[in-house]
Design an enzyme around this catalytic site. Structure first.
Site, mmCIF file in Angstrom:
data_model
loop_
_atom_site.group_PDB
_atom_site.id
_atom_site.type_symbol
_atom_site.label_atom_id
_atom_site.label_comp_id
_atom_site.label_asym_id
_atom_site.label_seq_id
_atom_site.Cartn_x
_atom_site.Cartn_y
_atom_site.Cartn_z
ATOM 1 N N PRO A 21 108.608 152.173 31.415
ATOM 2 C CA PRO A 21 107.677 151.248 32.067
ATOM 3 C C PRO A 21 107.646 151.494 33.569
ATOM 4 C CG PRO A 21 109.737 150.133 31.522
ATOM 5 C CD PRO A 21 109.813 151.494 30.914
ATOM 6 N N MET A 22 106.454 151.674 34.114
ATOM 7 C CA MET A 22 106.360 151.913 35.567
ATOM 8 C C MET A 22 105.186 151.175 36.185
ATOM 9 S SD MET A 22 107.510 155.864 35.946
ATOM 10 C CE MET A 22 106.639 156.355 34.476
ATOM 11 N N GLN A 99 105.141 145.971 28.318
ATOM 12 C CA GLN A 99 106.374 145.379 28.857
ATOM 13 C C GLN A 99 106.036 144.020 29.456
ATOM 14 O OE1 GLN A 99 108.432 146.499 32.541
ATOM 15 N NE2 GLN A 99 110.321 146.722 31.369
ATOM 16 N N HIS A 163 111.036 142.466 29.638
ATOM 17 C CA HIS A 163 111.671 143.008 30.854
ATOM 18 C C HIS A 163 112.799 142.071 31.263
ATOM 19 C CE1 HIS A 163 112.470 144.851 34.585
ATOM 20 N NE2 HIS A 163 111.258 145.050 35.042
ATOM 21 N N GLY A 164 114.001 142.471 30.925
ATOM 22 C CA GLY A 164 115.157 141.631 31.254
ATOM 23 C C GLY A 164 116.046 142.283 32.294
ATOM 24 N N ALA A 165 115.467 143.168 33.113
ATOM 25 C CA ALA A 165 116.296 144.003 33.997
ATOM 26 C C ALA A 165 115.984 143.791 35.481
ATOM 27 C CB ALA A 165 116.075 145.476 33.623
ATOM 28 N N TYR A 168 114.738 140.694 38.208
ATOM 29 C CA TYR A 168 113.610 139.803 37.952
ATOM 30 C C TYR A 168 114.111 138.575 37.173
ATOM 31 C CZ TYR A 168 110.991 143.662 39.879
ATOM 32 O OH TYR A 168 110.531 144.631 40.735
ATOM 33 N N ARG A 216 114.903 145.091 27.522
ATOM 34 C CA ARG A 216 115.428 146.008 28.547
ATOM 35 C C ARG A 216 116.365 145.246 29.468
ATOM 36 N NH1 ARG A 216 112.880 150.147 33.084
ATOM 37 N NH2 ARG A 216 113.697 151.922 31.943
HETATM 38 C C1 LIG Z 1 106.986 153.681 40.351
HETATM 39 C C2 LIG Z 1 107.981 153.039 39.455
HETATM 40 C C3 LIG Z 1 107.701 151.802 38.908
HETATM 41 C C4 LIG Z 1 108.635 151.190 38.033
HETATM 42 N N1 LIG Z 1 108.294 149.994 37.450
HETATM 43 C C5 LIG Z 1 109.093 149.480 36.491
HETATM 44 C C6 LIG Z 1 108.649 148.364 35.715
HETATM 45 O O1 LIG Z 1 107.541 147.837 35.855
HETATM 46 N N2 LIG Z 1 109.508 147.893 34.780
HETATM 47 C C7 LIG Z 1 110.746 148.448 34.560
HETATM 48 O O2 LIG Z 1 111.490 147.972 33.717
HETATM 49 N N3 LIG Z 1 111.145 149.533 35.257
HETATM 50 C C8 LIG Z 1 110.347 150.071 36.178
HETATM 51 N N4 LIG Z 1 110.729 151.226 36.820
HETATM 52 C C9 LIG Z 1 111.957 151.925 36.393
HETATM 53 C C10 LIG Z 1 111.631 152.998 35.349
HETATM 54 O O3 LIG Z 1 111.229 152.423 34.120
HETATM 55 C C11 LIG Z 1 112.815 153.935 35.063
HETATM 56 O O4 LIG Z 1 113.872 153.175 34.534
HETATM 57 C C12 LIG Z 1 113.305 154.648 36.309
HETATM 58 O O5 LIG Z 1 112.229 155.227 37.014
HETATM 59 C C13 LIG Z 1 114.325 155.725 35.967
HETATM 60 O O6 LIG Z 1 113.730 156.704 35.152
HETATM 61 P P1 LIG Z 1 113.301 158.143 35.785
HETATM 62 O O7 LIG Z 1 114.518 158.626 36.528
HETATM 63 O O8 LIG Z 1 112.953 158.973 34.598
HETATM 64 O O9 LIG Z 1 112.149 157.887 36.716
HETATM 65 C C14 LIG Z 1 109.840 151.833 37.725
HETATM 66 C C15 LIG Z 1 110.105 153.081 38.281
HETATM 67 C C16 LIG Z 1 109.197 153.694 39.128
HETATM 68 C C17 LIG Z 1 109.506 155.057 39.669
#
Ligand SMILES: Cc1cc2nc3c(=O)[nH]c(=O)nc-3n(C[C@H](O)[C@H](O)[C@H](O)COP(=O)(O)O)c2cc1C
Length: 368
Positions: A21-22, A99, A163-165, A168, A216
């Site tokens: 999720p991003m 998410q 989203h429990g991480a 937040y 999560r």
């Molecule tokens: C731009 C960006 C936005 C993110 N937004 C969320 C999100 O909305 N929810 C979430 O649980 N994690 C979010 N994350 C964390 C990612 O889901 C992931 O755990 C983290 O980027 C590590 O994975 P990677 O090293 O493959 O990028 C975000 C990460 C990035 C880079």
């Protein structure tokens, strides 16, 4: 094993790669995901990602979001837009899970377990102080989760993720650093788990038996990347088994690096085991591992001046081979490489493009 099909209950995936999720903040200010988002997710599905998890989507327009351009999951129009994402991902052969996100202490109008100040945003903008939640707030949030979860089923999602991480709302209840309540929702681990577990139960009730629910969680939070919420495997065991009892099917263990040991102070194999590995060993649910797959910078450093490098996915794939994880989520590398799955499957990981924070400016070059 990574590129072989996987199934658990109703969830059937063509491989074990998950889009992490991003948050992209590219919706209209009405919280409606745009056609550019439909293309963005469908493109990853077309390139064979097994399960696409959406960016965090705000469960209500009350307190859940931090920015108006975060897509939401509440009104008919917002849900219909996600329905178009689901249809496009399905047409491309993928599975989709939204998410469900409540920003809590980090929301535009923040609420949380306890009143207090929060650190400013990354760009230095101050955030408003947090108001402590009262009974009405608990009921409102539970209602929003119930509603969003039922809509996820209605539009044909294959699963949903809570989203429990990361500091937040739900995570802030778990964390001793942010939960100073003296009622049933604060103090002991049992009390700090209470609200996240109520949410899991409401979601399960809302979606009915058999619909896959992912939860999560993380040790770290945005305000403290070094936070350790579960100090030892015993505390972690209490949490992961309580989630299973509450009706969660899959645990998504958010770490900055998938292969880092969770409790390095322990001896031998125990000291080497990852948080995903511990979660799988102590609990009885399948686990998604994540963090730094084919990238070198951890999340907290990705926004600085350092340049990322592409790395070999083999150590992360080993987690699956040796049973520390069932699925592997890929985040930034999938932003930089929509075709990550075929490139890596063909052994060409050296050809992957590097992640750069500039890539976050647009959705594949398509502004909403
Ligand atoms: C731009 C960006 C936005 C993110 N937004 C969320 C999100 O909305 N929810 C979430 O649980 N994690 C979010 N994350 C964390 C990612 O889901 C992931 O755990 C983290 O980027 C590590 O994975 P990677 O090293 O493959 O990028 C975000 C990460 C990035 C880079």
């Amino acid at each position: 094993m990574v590129f072989e099909p996987w199934e658990a209950g109703r969830l059937r995936l063509r491989n074990r790669i998950v889009m992490a999720p991003m948050t992209r903040r590219m919706a209209g200010e009405d919280g409606i995901a745009t056609e550019a988002s439909v293309r963005y997710y469908a493109r990853r599905a077309r390139h064979e990602v097994g399960l696409v998890i959406s960016e965090g989507t705000g469960i209500d327009g009350t307190h859940a979001y931090d920015t108006l351009t975060v897509p939401r999951f509440e009104t008919d129009a917002q849900i219909a837009a996600w329905g178009r994402v689901v249809a496009a991902v399905h047409e491309a052969g993928g599975a989709f899970a939204p998410q469900l996100w409540h920003c809590g202490r980090l929301a535009a109008d923040p609420i949380g377990p306890s009143a207090g100040e929060v650190p400013p945003k990354r760009d230095g903008t101050p955030r408003p102080p947090v108001r402590a939640m009262e009974r009405d707030d608990f009921d409102q949030v539970l209602g929003a989760y119930r509603h969003a979860a039922s809509k996820a089923v209605e539009i044909g999602c294959d699963a949903l993720e809570i989203h429990g991480a990361h500091g937040y709302l739900l995570d802030s209840f778990l964390s001793e650093a942010t939960n100073e309540r003296t009622d049933d929702y604060g103090g002991s681990l049992e009390n700090r788990m209470r609200f996240p577990l109520e949410v899991a139960r409401v979601v399960r009730e809302s979606v009915g038996a058999g619909f896959p629910v992912i939860h999560r969680f993380s040790q770290w939070q945005l305000a403290d990347y070094a936070e350790v919420k579960f100090r030892d495997p015993d505390a972690l065991a209490v949490w992961v088994n309580a989630l299973a009892d509450a009706g969660v099917d899959i645990l998504h263990v958010s770490t900055r690096s998938a292969t880092d040991p969770a409790f390095p102070e322990l001896d031998g194999e125990d000291g080497a085991r990852t948080l995903a590995g511990w979660t799988r060993k102590l609990g009885r649910l399948p686990v998604i591992a994540v963090g730094k797959v084919t990238t070198t910078l951890t999340m907290d450093r990705a926004y600085g001046e350092e340049e990322d490098e592409v790395t070999d996915p083999a150590p992360a794939f080993d987690l699956i081979e040796r049973g520390e994880a069932d699925l592997l989520a890929v985040g930034r590398a999938l932003i930089a490489n929509p075709d990550w799955v075929p490139v890596v499957r063909d052994g060409d990981w050296r050809d992957l493009a590097r992640f750069d924070k500039g890539l976050l400016e647009t959705l594949d070059g398509e502004r909403s």
